[in-house]
Design an enzyme around this catalytic site. Structure first.
Site, PDB file in Angstrom:
ATOM      1  CB  ALA A 208      17.886 -18.327  32.473  1.00 26.96           C
TER       2      ALA A 208
ATOM      3  CD  GLN B 240       9.731 -23.201  36.684  1.00 22.35           C
ATOM      4  OE1 GLN B 240      10.556 -23.180  35.780  1.00 22.35           O
ATOM      5  NE2 GLN B 240       8.519 -22.670  36.549  1.00 22.35           N
TER       6      GLN B 240
ATOM      7  CB  VAL C 232      13.629 -25.009  35.018  1.00 21.64           C
ATOM      8  CG1 VAL C 232      13.270 -26.439  34.656  1.00 21.64           C
ATOM      9  CG2 VAL C 232      14.939 -24.983  35.795  1.00 21.64           C
ATOM     10  CB  SER C 233      11.243 -20.040  34.445  1.00 20.83           C
ATOM     11  OG  SER C 233      10.744 -20.279  33.143  1.00 20.83           O
ATOM     12  CB  THR C 234      12.485 -20.094  39.196  1.00 21.73           C
ATOM     13  OG1 THR C 234      11.641 -21.220  39.500  1.00 21.73           O
ATOM     14  CG2 THR C 234      11.641 -19.003  38.547  1.00 21.73           C
TER      15      THR C 234
END
Length: 209
Positions: free
Chosen positions: A38, A14, A9-11
């Site tokens: 990341a 999330q 997941v990006s952050t």
């Protein structure tokens, strides 16, 4: 043989629950699932780097979707090819790609061939556009911000051994631009060189004794 799962997941805000549920349903043990927080565009992802380094022959790496693993299609294909060379299989649940089966291996190679074809077509189009620009004598690149006076002064000061910082402050240009002029990387170089060849009558810089 160990089945490994990878989720991203990006952050940290999330939730990876959807990916985790899909991996568990695909038969991956929770203890063998690695989660990264990341952006997919980052070259280095600590969890993935460690996971890829620890995979052994006969292992299977499973992801929820292809974009969880690769930064781009070319990167994804390179990673999967490298895993294949090490005897590690790959599965993507959403796209139903599974290199443990003959059909899955064929499909992945088709995807790779299409990606390679597109790269070659892009390269060919770029070369054709550059050739057309040269044939019509169009200038390539962005217009230069450097005028004739500055160009001549840079050349003369550089020939006299002046540091780029001094040249930049004298000409009012940045050190980066001065460096590009000295290295011949500005779009208007040919035009300025032609002017210099025919007119060097104006002494623009004299080295101090």
């Amino acid at each position: 043989m160990t089945q490994w799962g990878y989720a991203r997941v990006s952050t940290v805000d999330q939730d990876a629950a959807l990916q985790l549920d899909a991996l568990l349903a695909a038969g991956v043990d929770r203890a063998h699932i690695v989660v990264d927080h990341a952006s997919g565009t980052k070259e280095s992802r600590p969890g993935l780097d460690e996971l890829l380094g620890g995979l052994e022959t006969g292992d299977v790496l499973t992801v929820w979707k292809l974009d969880r693993l690769g930064r781009s299609l070319s990167h994804l294909i390179r990673v999967v090819d490298e895993l294949g060379d090490r005897g590690v299989e790959f599965r993507s649940i959403t796209e139903a790609l599974d290199t443990t089966t003959p059909v899955g291996r064929l499909l992945f190679h088709v995807v790779g061939a299409v990606a390679q074809f597109e790269r070659e077509m892009t390269t060919e189009r770029t070369r054709a556009a550059l050739a057309a620009a040269r044939a019509s004598d169009r200038r390539l690149g962005r217009p230069s911000r450097v005028n004739r006076h500055q160009y001549l002064l840079i050349q003369q000061m550089a020939a006299a051994g002046e540091p780029q910082g001094v040249i930049a402050s004298t000409t009012g240009l940045s050190r980066a631009v001065v460096g590009r002029v000295i290295r011949g990387e500005i779009a208007s170089r040919a035009r300025f060189d032609e002017l210099i060849e025919h007119d060097m009558s104006l002494p623009m810089y004299e080295e101090c004794p």
